[in-house]
Design an enzyme around this catalytic site. Sequence first.
Site, PDB file in Angstrom:
ATOM      1  CG  ASP A 158      -4.139   1.224  -3.750  1.00 39.26           C
ATOM      2  OD1 ASP A 158      -4.884   2.185  -3.523  1.00 39.26           O
ATOM      3  OD2 ASP A 158      -3.744   0.430  -2.876  1.00 39.26           O
ATOM      4  CE  LYS A 187      -3.804   4.495   0.826  1.00 38.00           C
ATOM      5  NZ  LYS A 187      -3.781   3.581   1.975  1.00 38.00           N
TER       6      LYS A 187
END
Length: 405
Positions: free
Chosen positions: A199, A221
């Site tokens: 991430d 994200k």
Amino acid sequence: MDDPHYLSGLQLAGRRVVMVGGGSVAQRRLPRLIRAGARVELVSPHTTPSVSAMADAGELVWHERRYAEGDLAGAWYALACTDDPEVNAAVCAEAERERVFCVRADEGESGSAVTPASGRHGGLLFGVLSGGEPLRSAAVRDSVLDALHAGTVLDGRVPRADDTELPGVALVGGGPGDPDLITVRGRRLLSRADVVVVDRLAPRELLDELAPEVEVVDAAKIPYGRAASQDVINRTLVEKAQEGKFVVRLKGGDPYLFGRGFEEVQACVAAGVPVTMVPGITSAFAVPAVADVPVTHRGVAHEVVVVSGHVAPGDPRSLVDWSVLARLSGTIVLMMGVERLPQFAAALLDGGRPADTPATVIEDGTMRTQRTLRSTLAKVADEAAAAGVKPPAVIVFGPVAGLAR
């Protein structure tokens, strides 16, 4: 002169070990003996609270008295750990007569055994001796552990068919951002990965430590921008693991605190893929801590509520009752709340929180770029906007946000 000791591993499980003395040295030595399965008996008129707790938990037998001749009868190993040299000498003398190896904590070379500086990593247990220089032994031990954790020294482990961690997926919490704040286990598993699905908020410096052949999949994200679909992430984890690869899903903070980690676990389980969960240090508590904001403090806060700010107050998707939060007097930690900070502050004010309630915003917590804004509930939204605060940031409301050293 070379160290005269012969380094050996003792199998103490189920065997009687006698420790004389219940002070700080005992407190340090006992956990490893207990972990080794030794049947520990402690002889001491007093102990530290931690040692007493071990006795209360049944982890050892405590004889609440002074040492007496004959205490070592039937022992396999002994440790003289009192602050009285005469008692320690007497324990070692009895051990010599009973042919029991004995460690003397206050004068190591006078015992028949010495305790090495020991380290544990991925099933390895190693010890370091340096001929009576314990600080040197500890320094070497720490250096080896650091290298093993970083993967710069290989641990020589060969995966076995019954390995509970390989193959499959390990869901690893990377901590609040500083690469040094990942857990030991998380770093060890990362060093063994074939594929890393990472991430944006995961500690990026850790990727530089990976071997060149490790495949890195960017699942960033970015808040309110282009994002990888959760379904795509789940499918990637499953497909890579089904190819026989060991996959590490590296996430920021703790995977189960607003990290959608359990969705990924459920996807793996549904596909029959083994999955290991490695918790991480959550940004919700760690980031305020490094900014000198304790989320609780005696006499100041009796509750902490961690709230997601990914949807605004009043949004039909919101599961938060902001009117209830406003009536609480303790600490509110708001995650992912920068963009909608004016709405969250307004909801708390409307619900009755005093306008002068302290508020602290910590941007890029634990990182070199960390900065902290201290304000009040009434002013924080305007001041954060004026300062150009951007995600990621943790926002703390409540009296603890006004404490100072």
